[in-house]
Design a protein around this motif. Structure first.
Motif, PDB file in Angstrom:
ATOM      1  N   VAL A 117       0.841  -1.202   0.000  1.00 53.19           N
ATOM      2  CA  VAL A 117       0.000   0.000   0.000  1.00 53.19           C
ATOM      3  C   VAL A 117       0.875   1.250   0.000  1.00 53.19           C
ATOM      4  CG1 VAL A 117      -1.596   1.377   1.388  1.00 53.19           C
ATOM      5  CG2 VAL A 117      -2.018  -1.055   1.068  1.00 53.19           C
ATOM      6  N   PHE A 118       1.793   1.315   0.968  1.00 51.84           N
ATOM      7  CA  PHE A 118       2.640   2.500   1.086  1.00 51.84           C
ATOM      8  C   PHE A 118       3.580   2.630  -0.114  1.00 51.84           C
ATOM      9  CE2 PHE A 118       1.265   2.026   5.453  1.00 51.84           C
ATOM     10  CZ  PHE A 118       1.109   3.340   5.870  1.00 51.84           C
ATOM     11  N   PHE A 119       4.145   1.493  -0.562  1.00 54.99           N
ATOM     12  CA  PHE A 119       5.066   1.556  -1.696  1.00 54.99           C
ATOM     13  C   PHE A 119       4.353   2.048  -2.953  1.00 54.99           C
ATOM     14  CE2 PHE A 119       7.176   0.007  -5.452  1.00 54.99           C
ATOM     15  CZ  PHE A 119       8.514   0.290  -5.198  1.00 54.99           C
ATOM     16  N   SER A 120       3.186   1.522  -3.242  1.00 57.06           N
ATOM     17  CA  SER A 120       2.469   1.875  -4.464  1.00 57.06           C
ATOM     18  C   SER A 120       2.123   3.357  -4.503  1.00 57.06           C
ATOM     19  CB  SER A 120       1.192   1.041  -4.594  1.00 57.06           C
ATOM     20  OG  SER A 120       1.497  -0.325  -4.687  1.00 57.06           O
ATOM     21  N   LEU A 121       1.672   3.895  -3.374  1.00 54.38           N
ATOM     22  CA  LEU A 121       1.317   5.311  -3.315  1.00 54.38           C
ATOM     23  C   LEU A 121       2.552   6.194  -3.511  1.00 54.38           C
ATOM     24  CD1 LEU A 121      -1.193   5.208  -0.330  1.00 54.38           C
ATOM     25  CD2 LEU A 121      -1.755   5.592  -2.737  1.00 54.38           C
ATOM     26  N   ALA A 122       3.670   5.812  -2.892  1.00 53.84           N
ATOM     27  CA  ALA A 122       4.891   6.601  -3.002  1.00 53.84           C
ATOM     28  C   ALA A 122       5.509   6.473  -4.392  1.00 53.84           C
ATOM     29  CB  ALA A 122       5.894   6.162  -1.933  1.00 53.84           C
ATOM     30  N   TYR A 123       5.459   5.288  -4.952  1.00 55.87           N
ATOM     31  CA  TYR A 123       6.119   4.983  -6.224  1.00 55.87           C
ATOM     32  C   TYR A 123       5.523   5.782  -7.382  1.00 55.87           C
ATOM     33  CZ  TYR A 123       6.466   1.901 -10.391  1.00 55.87           C
ATOM     34  OH  TYR A 123       6.618   1.391 -11.640  1.00 55.87           O
ATOM     35  N   ARG A 124       4.205   5.812  -7.499  1.00 54.85           N
ATOM     36  CA  ARG A 124       3.576   6.556  -8.588  1.00 54.85           C
ATOM     37  C   ARG A 124       3.729   8.062  -8.400  1.00 54.85           C
ATOM     38  NH1 ARG A 124       3.196   3.606 -13.131  1.00 54.85           N
ATOM     39  NH2 ARG A 124       2.141   1.622 -12.759  1.00 54.85           N
ATOM     40  N   ALA A 125       3.763   8.526  -7.146  1.00 55.24           N
ATOM     41  CA  ALA A 125       3.969   9.954  -6.894  1.00 55.24           C
ATOM     42  C   ALA A 125       5.421  10.351  -7.112  1.00 55.24           C
ATOM     43  CB  ALA A 125       3.555  10.290  -5.461  1.00 55.24           C
ATOM     44  N   TYR A 126       6.346   9.393  -7.021  1.00 58.57           N
ATOM     45  CA  TYR A 126       7.780   9.676  -7.155  1.00 58.57           C
ATOM     46  C   TYR A 126       8.218   9.794  -8.612  1.00 58.57           C
ATOM     47  CZ  TYR A 126      12.811   9.149  -6.178  1.00 58.57           C
ATOM     48  OH  TYR A 126      14.164   9.346  -6.082  1.00 58.57           O
ATOM     49  N   LEU A 127       7.538   9.091  -9.516  1.00 64.54           N
ATOM     50  CA  LEU A 127       7.951   9.079 -10.917  1.00 64.54           C
ATOM     51  C   LEU A 127       8.071  10.480 -11.517  1.00 64.54           C
ATOM     52  CD1 LEU A 127       8.669   7.513 -13.497  1.00 64.54           C
ATOM     53  CD2 LEU A 127       6.206   7.357 -13.983  1.00 64.54           C
ATOM     54  N   PRO A 128       7.106  11.403 -11.303  1.00 61.72           N
ATOM     55  CA  PRO A 128       7.250  12.744 -11.886  1.00 61.72           C
ATOM     56  C   PRO A 128       8.476  13.510 -11.383  1.00 61.72           C
ATOM     57  CG  PRO A 128       4.975  12.343 -11.262  1.00 61.72           C
ATOM     58  CD  PRO A 128       5.785  11.224 -10.676  1.00 61.72           C
ATOM     59  N   THR A 129       9.059  13.089 -10.249  1.00 64.68           N
ATOM     60  CA  THR A 129      10.281  13.711  -9.760  1.00 64.68           C
ATOM     61  C   THR A 129      11.465  13.390 -10.671  1.00 64.68           C
ATOM     62  OG1 THR A 129       9.505  13.569  -7.469  1.00 64.68           O
ATOM     63  CG2 THR A 129      11.865  13.857  -7.780  1.00 64.68           C
ATOM     64  N   LEU A 130      11.434  12.208 -11.278  1.00 68.04           N
ATOM     65  CA  LEU A 130      12.558  11.742 -12.099  1.00 68.04           C
ATOM     66  C   LEU A 130      12.436  12.142 -13.560  1.00 68.04           C
ATOM     67  CD1 LEU A 130      13.098   8.108 -10.740  1.00 68.04           C
ATOM     68  CD2 LEU A 130      14.036  10.260  -9.904  1.00 68.04           C
ATOM     69  N   VAL A 131      11.212  12.343 -14.050  1.00 67.47           N
ATOM     70  CA  VAL A 131      11.014  12.628 -15.479  1.00 67.47           C
ATOM     71  C   VAL A 131      10.148  13.867 -15.638  1.00 67.47           C
ATOM     72  CG1 VAL A 131      11.171  10.163 -15.996  1.00 67.47           C
ATOM     73  CG2 VAL A 131       8.919  11.206 -15.745  1.00 67.47           C
ATOM     74  N   LEU A 342      -1.494  16.731  -3.562  1.00 67.43           N
ATOM     75  CA  LEU A 342      -2.648  15.923  -3.157  1.00 67.43           C
ATOM     76  C   LEU A 342      -2.604  14.516  -3.749  1.00 67.43           C
ATOM     77  CD1 LEU A 342      -5.621  18.450  -3.580  1.00 67.43           C
ATOM     78  CD2 LEU A 342      -4.702  17.567  -1.438  1.00 67.43           C
ATOM     79  N   TYR A 343      -1.561  14.224  -4.523  1.00 66.40           N
ATOM     80  CA  TYR A 343      -1.583  12.989  -5.313  1.00 66.40           C
ATOM     81  C   TYR A 343      -1.746  11.740  -4.446  1.00 66.40           C
ATOM     82  CZ  TYR A 343      -0.514   9.595  -8.922  1.00 66.40           C
ATOM     83  OH  TYR A 343      -0.597   8.538  -9.796  1.00 66.40           O
ATOM     84  N   GLY A 344      -1.017  11.667  -3.342  1.00 61.13           N
ATOM     85  CA  GLY A 344      -1.127  10.487  -2.480  1.00 61.13           C
ATOM     86  C   GLY A 344      -2.526  10.305  -1.940  1.00 61.13           C
ATOM     87  N   ARG A 345      -3.136  11.408  -1.493  1.00 61.87           N
ATOM     88  CA  ARG A 345      -4.488  11.319  -0.930  1.00 61.87           C
ATOM     89  C   ARG A 345      -5.530  11.023  -2.004  1.00 61.87           C
ATOM     90  NH1 ARG A 345      -4.191  16.901   2.019  1.00 61.87           N
ATOM     91  NH2 ARG A 345      -2.276  17.018   0.771  1.00 61.87           N
ATOM     92  N   ILE A 346      -5.359  11.623  -3.195  1.00 64.53           N
ATOM     93  CA  ILE A 346      -6.282  11.322  -4.290  1.00 64.53           C
ATOM     94  C   ILE A 346      -6.163   9.859  -4.691  1.00 64.53           C
ATOM     95  CG2 ILE A 346      -6.750  11.778  -6.729  1.00 64.53           C
ATOM     96  CD1 ILE A 346      -5.886  14.698  -6.179  1.00 64.53           C
ATOM     97  N   SER A 347      -4.928   9.375  -4.800  1.00 64.37           N
ATOM     98  CA  SER A 347      -4.709   7.976  -5.178  1.00 64.37           C
ATOM     99  C   SER A 347      -5.290   7.024  -4.151  1.00 64.37           C
ATOM    100  CB  SER A 347      -3.206   7.700  -5.340  1.00 64.37           C
ATOM    101  OG  SER A 347      -2.666   8.463  -6.386  1.00 64.37           O
ATOM    102  N   SER A 348      -5.060   7.311  -2.873  1.00 68.13           N
ATOM    103  CA  SER A 348      -5.560   6.398  -1.833  1.00 68.13           C
ATOM    104  C   SER A 348      -7.075   6.470  -1.725  1.00 68.13           C
ATOM    105  CB  SER A 348      -4.914   6.727  -0.482  1.00 68.13           C
ATOM    106  OG  SER A 348      -5.264   8.032  -0.050  1.00 68.13           O
ATOM    107  N   SER A 349      -7.656   7.659  -1.966  1.00 67.44           N
ATOM    108  CA  SER A 349      -9.118   7.770  -1.919  1.00 67.44           C
ATOM    109  C   SER A 349      -9.761   6.929  -3.015  1.00 67.44           C
ATOM    110  CB  SER A 349      -9.544   9.238  -2.075  1.00 67.44           C
ATOM    111  OG  SER A 349      -9.065  10.022  -1.005  1.00 67.44           O
ATOM    112  N   ALA A 350      -9.175   6.993  -4.219  1.00 71.29           N
ATOM    113  CA  ALA A 350      -9.676   6.162  -5.305  1.00 71.29           C
ATOM    114  C   ALA A 350      -9.368   4.694  -5.052  1.00 71.29           C
ATOM    115  CB  ALA A 350      -9.065   6.609  -6.634  1.00 71.29           C
ATOM    116  N   ALA A 351      -8.184   4.431  -4.516  1.00 72.96           N
ATOM    117  CA  ALA A 351      -7.756   3.040  -4.320  1.00 72.96           C
ATOM    118  C   ALA A 351      -8.599   2.321  -3.277  1.00 72.96           C
ATOM    119  CB  ALA A 351      -6.283   3.001  -3.915  1.00 72.96           C
TER     120      ALA A 351
END
Length: 417
Positions: A117-131, A342-351
């Motif tokens: 749960v924690f990894f998935s939320l962090a991982y998708r939010a982290y990608l825009p930091t790299l690209v 808000l990405y983590g909270r939006i993702s978890s709310s949908a998830a």
């Protein structure tokens, strides 16, 4: 033209995630094989493994999203992968001492689910930091494409390991893969900028994410459809190993081969996502993918022993092709559309809605498998998936998904390394 392959930090993220996903795909077949072959578990108990692995989304998904929004994403990912390595690494150790039980296997699946749960939320939010924002579609296609490739290799490898060294060996491979991922993520040089925001009560932060999702027609539609389609797909997959091994009499090696061939559709879907989006528009391409995928599931319960297994392959191949392509498109849409803070909270709310039906589906798959039979349960799952398509009607007039929510500022580009 190198594209993102020329980005060192993206390559490290891709390598680590691909390796851990390969291990997870091995374990996704190895866990039910251990339950069926080593512990002689019932159909309900095997389906329960899927349910408990996804239960944490329902229980802690909302607060997890708020916590992830407060924290740097990279350390969260490192902790999660370390925990997963320890949890799954303990299973073969316990088995070696002859102490492995079904409750222990369920507990390992549950703890691994919490870390996911924690990894998935962090991982998708982290990608825009790299690209950069313009590279998000390519990044998601590469990550989802490699994930689909692991779904091809993983089940086959699990079947071979099960026949050569016993089913529990696949879980050991999963633990080792998390260790590789830890090393890769640690080597990433880019450091994200965490904007200091006013600390508000956790309940208020959770409510902010929920309001954003429920008031936005695009996110609300995708969330509702995701919940129903996950109910059908998970109900199907939770008893798939039982159907292949017990109903059709397939050996562990053949089970792994069937699942690997079927999952290869995901690789095709990831390759096609960008082209379909450019040709038809991102929203129309999403609808086309889902309309193609859903009816394919009807081929599954028509399978029979021997060459009839080809229908089981075609069913999941078609579903994987459509679903993975549509996931690439919708993941990119959310990353571009949603405010980063808000990405983590939006993702978890949908998830919590999307994934909240998965543990329910695991339980229902097991119960229906026991009551009406495994093959009949597959028919029910196929009907539900096709019926869910009507929920996508609000998107029918769109050509492309909107790129940015109203009032959302442009996303900052990553700093050069």
């Amino acid at each position: 033209m190198k594209g993102l392959w020329g980005n060192r930090d993206f390559r490290l993220l891709w390598t680590g995630e691909t390796t851990s996903m390969l291990g997870s795909m091995v374990a996704s077949t190895a866990l039910p094989l251990v339950a069926v072959l080593t512990l002689q578990a019932s159909t309900f108990q095997v389906a329960l493994l899927t349910a408990v692995a996804w239960l944490p989304w329902l229980v802690i998904g909302l607060p997890a999203g708020a916590w992830v929004d407060r924290l740097p994403k990279r350390p969260v990912m490192l902790v999660c992968n370390t925990v997963s390595m320890a949890v799954f690494g303990s299973v073969p150790v316990v088995a070696a001492f002859g102490a492995l039980t079904m409750p222990y296997l369920l507990a390992a699946a549950l703890l691994g689910g919490v870390a996911k749960v924690f990894f998935s939320l962090a991982y998708r939010a982290y990608l825009p930091t790299l690209v950069g924002e313009d590279d998000l579609l390519e990044g998601n296609a590469k990550l989802d494409g490699s994930e689909s490739a692991t779904q091809v290799a993983g089940p086959g490898l699990a079947g071979l390991l099960a026949q050569a060294f016993g089913p529990v060996s696949g879980i050991l491979v999963d633990a080792a893969s998390f260790g590789v991922s830890v090393l890769c993520v640690r080597a990433i040089r880019v450091r994200e900028t965490v904007v200091a925001a006013k600390r508000t009560p956790l309940r208020s932060q959770i409510a902010e994410g929920l309001r954003f999702v429920t008031r936005d027609r695009y996110l609300r539609t995708l969330m509702t459809f995701g919940a129903v389609s996950n109910l059908a797909l998970t109900g199907y997959s939770s008893i798939q190993v039982v159907f292949l091994s017990r109903t059709l009499g397939a050996s562990p090696g053949v089970v792994g081969l069937v699942m690997a061939l079927a999952a290869s559709g995901g690789v095709l879907g990831a390759l096609l996502a960008g082209r379909l989006g450019a040709r038809f528009g991102t929203a129309r391409a999403f609808l086309l993918c889902e309309v193609f995928a859903a009816p394919m599931l009807f081929l599954g319960p028509l399978s029979s022993p021997g060459w009839g297994l080809a229908l089981a392959v075609l069913a999941v191949f078609g579903v994987c092709t459509g679903v993975v392509a549509s996931n690439v498109l919708t993941t990119t849409f959310r990353q571009q559309y949603c405010p980063p803070e808000l990405y983590g909270r939006i993702s978890s709310s949908a998830a919590i809605v999307n994934y909240g039906t998965i543990p329910l589906a695991g339980v229902l798959g097991g119960v229906l498998g026991e009551v009406i039979g495994v093959r009949a349960t597959l028919w029910v799952a196929a009907v539900v998936l096709v019926a869910a398509l009507v929920l996508l009607a609000p998107l029918a007039k769109l050509r492309d998904f909107p790129v940015r929510a109203a009032g959302r500022p442009p996303r900052c580009q990553p700093l050069p390394t």
